[in-house]
Design an enzyme around this catalytic site. Structure first.
Site, PDB file in Angstrom:
ATOM      1  N   VAL A 195       7.024  -6.256  -7.634  1.00 10.51           N
ATOM      2  CA  VAL A 195       7.378  -7.578  -7.114  1.00 10.51           C
ATOM      3  C   VAL A 195       6.261  -8.573  -7.354  1.00 10.51           C
ATOM      4  O   VAL A 195       6.473  -9.781  -7.293  1.00 10.51           O
ATOM      5  CB  VAL A 195       7.703  -7.517  -5.609  1.00 10.51           C
ATOM      6  N   ALA A 197       2.080  -8.811  -9.442  1.00  7.89           N
ATOM      7  CA  ALA A 197       0.978  -8.143 -10.133  1.00  7.89           C
ATOM      8  C   ALA A 197      -0.260  -9.020 -10.032  1.00  7.89           C
ATOM      9  O   ALA A 197      -0.191 -10.227 -10.246  1.00  7.89           O
ATOM     10  CB  ALA A 197       1.333  -7.895 -11.595  1.00  7.89           C
ATOM     11  N   ALA A 198      -1.370  -8.401  -9.667  1.00  7.25           N
ATOM     12  CA  ALA A 198      -2.635  -9.122  -9.512  1.00  7.25           C
ATOM     13  C   ALA A 198      -3.671  -8.501 -10.433  1.00  7.25           C
ATOM     14  O   ALA A 198      -3.371  -7.611 -11.238  1.00  7.25           O
ATOM     15  CB  ALA A 198      -3.100  -9.093  -8.062  1.00  7.25           C
ATOM     16  N   SER A 199      -4.902  -8.967 -10.319  1.00  6.71           N
ATOM     17  CA  SER A 199      -5.950  -8.516 -11.231  1.00  6.71           C
ATOM     18  C   SER A 199      -6.322  -7.052 -11.025  1.00  6.71           C
ATOM     19  O   SER A 199      -6.663  -6.359 -11.977  1.00  6.71           O
ATOM     20  CB  SER A 199      -7.194  -9.393 -11.066  1.00  6.71           C
ATOM     21  N   GLN A 202      -0.816  -3.818  -8.602  1.00 10.86           N
ATOM     22  CA  GLN A 202       0.501  -4.436  -8.497  1.00 10.86           C
ATOM     23  C   GLN A 202       1.253  -3.834  -7.328  1.00 10.86           C
ATOM     24  O   GLN A 202       0.934  -2.745  -6.855  1.00 10.86           O
ATOM     25  CB  GLN A 202       1.279  -4.290  -9.803  1.00 10.86           C
ATOM     26  N   VAL A 203       2.268  -4.576  -6.876  1.00 10.06           N
ATOM     27  CA  VAL A 203       2.932  -4.257  -5.610  1.00 10.06           C
ATOM     28  C   VAL A 203       4.399  -3.909  -5.842  1.00 10.06           C
ATOM     29  O   VAL A 203       5.102  -4.590  -6.607  1.00 10.06           O
ATOM     30  CB  VAL A 203       2.831  -5.449  -4.635  1.00 10.06           C
ATOM     31  N   LYS A 218       0.850  -0.921  -2.897  1.00 12.54           N
ATOM     32  CA  LYS A 218      -0.050  -1.492  -3.893  1.00 12.54           C
ATOM     33  C   LYS A 218      -0.688  -0.362  -4.688  1.00 12.54           C
ATOM     34  O   LYS A 218      -1.277   0.560  -4.103  1.00 12.54           O
ATOM     35  CB  LYS A 218      -1.119  -2.365  -3.227  1.00 12.54           C
ATOM     36  N   ASP A 343     -11.587 -13.851   0.871  1.00 13.37           N
ATOM     37  CA  ASP A 343     -10.786 -14.198  -0.311  1.00 13.37           C
ATOM     38  C   ASP A 343      -9.471 -14.848   0.116  1.00 13.37           C
ATOM     39  O   ASP A 343      -8.386 -14.356  -0.222  1.00 13.37           O
ATOM     40  CB  ASP A 343     -10.518 -12.937  -1.133  1.00 13.37           C
TER      41      ASP A 343
END
Length: 700
Positions: A195, A197-199, A202-203, A218, A343
């Protein structure tokens, strides 16, 4: 965890979750069938793996040894792999160098504006290819619309939650390896595609087979730890070169080390889960704040399972109240408990559909020690009150200035830097402006940025950046100051009480203007939203009066209450002298120019009047508060020949005091009981004051 906002089209096939978690999935028939479906749906390799995949070439033992940030271990590993090190240096230099060369070509051919959006998109793609370390740096500045051109801001903001995902088949392998069970044994339903995607990972959205609860899973990107460790090694070397060439006073390598340490902690999902549990315990009970539950038993270093939260990104909903909630929560994080989210970019803050602020992703957290928290509060107080000499000392306490710095020269420089920033009042102080104006002075006087402070600065700067996107005139420091004022007034810390004493008494003279400022600002923090909601049902001045008395009669307000009683006793003593002078002035055979009052008595009488105004909430009749350093001009005026006889009648008594009596009956029972004890305390202080003055005038 990063959650994408709802889109106009479904994110996934009909077999997966949508924005309504109550919708039913097709059950997972078997792990094999699911893998076939995933293999058919995902054939592409993400840009990072395709471009930088050679960085993953670490043995399992080498990768496992990098559980925590240790620059010596990283150096030892890559000294044995010089070809990878030089290849990465060459790749990074040529990739970024080509982009800068194109920007330079645009400038000399006068087509910068025409190519602006194109170059912004190219930069985003380059950062995605280079990987997580560079994405994290870009994320740090992508929340500052006041610093980043709009085209770049739009592109860099996509790095927060729309990075190309890696293979779902690989992700499911990682889940099974880490949790030790097949997918279908763990979850009754799961989305076959991520659903978000990050650095770093992903989730996926899923439903636990054991409890039926909807969760977010995650999964960490493969090879991410190896890639980040090498890039940090290179950045750390460059920081050392820049420090020497640029003659910086700050230990830039220590700043990189602090950031790298937090980044390595972020890559350990077990630590993130523990952070989430602690964050939920400390701040989950705050009004309109949501902190998801962590499933610690189902979490490993590479897989995190947590409660699913529905919502929209904070930067997209234009909700200033949510920003205020974030400011209040940040105040509690930084100045109450010292455990803060380092963050808070827009992808990690959601507005839930029931109007609450949800915090996500607890990998990058910071610790703010108590002595540093107190020093930060003192610095804010001295800045607002323009006490730049004390501010210079605060910078030494915070580790920003060496103790050997020339305090007088620093004070003069700070006066020049901050005079304009604070001239429009505390509510208009921009955190970004303060940092920008301070740059030259920091270099000249050998300022240094302690490693702990870089994360604090980043947290505040990002929060203000999000707020500016909603309201360009919003000032985080101005909105935080009421909470700072309130903490100074009620905190039991000996250091803060000493600071309050020093602030309110300058050269032995009570600064009523500063107390007025602190009290009114602290009440703004507690009642501003309530005032707006209750204006139709309650008189505003009466509400302010009630809040003021509630604070003065609260257990936490004991220290300030003692100061108020002492000053009221001084004022009543002066009132007695003024009344005596008035009576003598009406005698037929009065002495010429007789007055038993000194200038101090006149000032005490004025202070009494302003205290009555303050405590009764009658701000429209109050003397304007002055912010100039030293005793204000109002207190320095010489009394005229008939002023002593007139002053008693200028006090706000009579009908103006009637609302106070009605408010007293609405106070809590314990406050009313304490109020009944105050006259006896006041009489005791007044008697001591009269006795001391009598002895002084008779025998001295």
């Amino acid at each position: 965890m990063l959650i994408l906002p709802p889109l106009s089209r479904p994110l996934f096939p009909a077999t997966t979750f949508n924005s309504n978690p109550r919708r039913s999935f097709k059950n997972i028939p078997s792990n094999l069938n699911l893998r076939r479906h995933v293999a058919a749906a995902t054939g592409e390799v993400d840009a990072f793996t395709q471009y930088s995949g050679y960085l993953f070439e670490l043995s399992s033992s080498e990768a496992e040894s990098l559980t925590e940030y240790n620059v010596s271990k990283i150096r030892d590993i890559y000294q044995k792999k010089p070809l990878i090190l030089f290849r990465r240096l060459f790749q990074t230099a040529t990739t970024l160098g080509k982009w800068f060369a194109l920007r330079y070509y645009d400038a000399i051919t006068e087509r910068t504006d025409m190519m602006f959006e194109v170059r912004a998109a190219e930069l985003r793609k380059i950062l995605v290819q280079l990987g997580p370390a560079y994405i994290k740096i870009a994320q740090a500045i992508s929340s500052r619309p006041d610093l980043i051109p709009p085209s770049y801001l739009d592109e860099l903001s996509l790095l927060q939650d729309r990075i190309a995902p890696f293979s779902t088949g690989v992700a499911f392998d990682i889940i099974e390896q880490e949790l030790g069970l097949p997918i279908d044994a763990l979850f009754s339903e799961i989305s076959p595609e991520p659903v978000a995607a990050a650095s770093l990972g992903q989730v996926y959205q899923a439903r636990l087979r054991s409890s039926g609860k909807v969760v977010a899973i995650k999964v960490q990107r493969p090879g991410v730890r190896a890639a980040i460790s090498l890039d940090i090694l290179i950045l750390r070397y460059l920081a050392g070169v820049i420090k020497i060439v640029g003659k910086f006073n700050t230990d830039l390598q220590a700043v990189v080390d602090e950031w790298a340490s937090s980044l390595f902690r972020e890559m350990d999902y077990k630590k993130e889960a523990d952070n989430g549990v602690k964050f939920r315990q400390l701040y989950g009970g705050l009004k309109d704040v949501v902190v998801p539950e962590m499933y610690v038993q189902q979490t490993t270093r590479k897989v995190l399972v947590m409660q699913w939260v529905e919502g929209q990104k904070l930067a997209e909903v234009q909700d200033l109240y949510m920003i205020e909630v974030g400011v209040y929560c940040s105040f509690n994080q930084l100045l109450e408990y010292g455990f803060y989210h380092a963050d808070p970019h827009p992808g990690n803050l959601l507005r839930t559909y029931d109007g609450k602020l949800a915090y996500l992703d607890f990998g990058m957290m910071g610790e703010f020690k108590e002595e540093l928290r107190d020093g930060f509060i003192e610095a804010c107080l001295h800045l607002v009150n323009r006490d730049y000499d004390a501010l210079a000392k605060d910078f030494v306490t915070l580790g920003l200035l060496p103790s050997t710095a020339d305090k007088e020269a620093v004070t003069m420089a700070l006066t020049g830097v901050f005079r304009d920033a604070v001239s429009k009042g505390v509510r208009n102080i921009s955190f970004g402006d303060l940092l920008g104006n301070l740059g030259t002075t920091m270099y000249k006087f050998k300022f240094r940025i302690p490693s702990y402070f870089s994360l604090v600065i980043r947290s505040l700067a990002v929060l203000e950046g999000i707020a500016i996107s909603v309201n360009p005139d919003y000032k985080v420091l101005g909105s935080t100051y009421p909470w700072i004022a309130r903490k100074v007034l009620i905190d039991s810390s000996p250091k803060l009480r000493s600071s309050l004493q020093d602030l309110l008494y300058e050269d032995g003279v009570f600064r009523i203007d500063r107390l007025e400022s602190l009290l009114t600002e602290s009440l703004r923090a507690r009642t501003e939203i309530d005032l707006v909601r209750k204006q139709a049902e309650d008189d505003e001045s009466k509400l302010v009066m009630k809040q003021m008395l509630s604070f003065a009669l609260n257990e936490k307000g004991a220290f300030v209450r003692e100061i108020l009683l002492e000053e009221i006793a001084k004022g009543l003593d002066a009132l007695g002298l003024a009344t005596l002078d008035s009576m003598i002035a009406n005698l037929p055979f009065r002495p010429n120019s007789f007055s038993s009052m000194t200038n101090e008595d006149i000032n005490n009488l004025r202070t009494l009047r302003r205290l009555v105004v303050l405590l009764t909430g009658l701000q429209q009749t109050a003397t304007p508060v002055k912010e100039a350093k030293g005793v204000d001009s109002y207190n320095n005026q010489k009394p005229s020949s008939n002023e002593a006889s007139m002053l008693p009648y200028r006090l706000v008594f009579g009908q103006d005091m009637l609302p106070l009596l009605s408010v007293i009956t609405e106070l809590p029972q314990d406050s009313q009981q304490l109020l009944l004890q105050l006259p006896a305390d006041l009489v005791g202080k007044l008697f001591s004051r009269v006795a001391a003055r009598t002895i002084k005038r008779v025998f001295m």
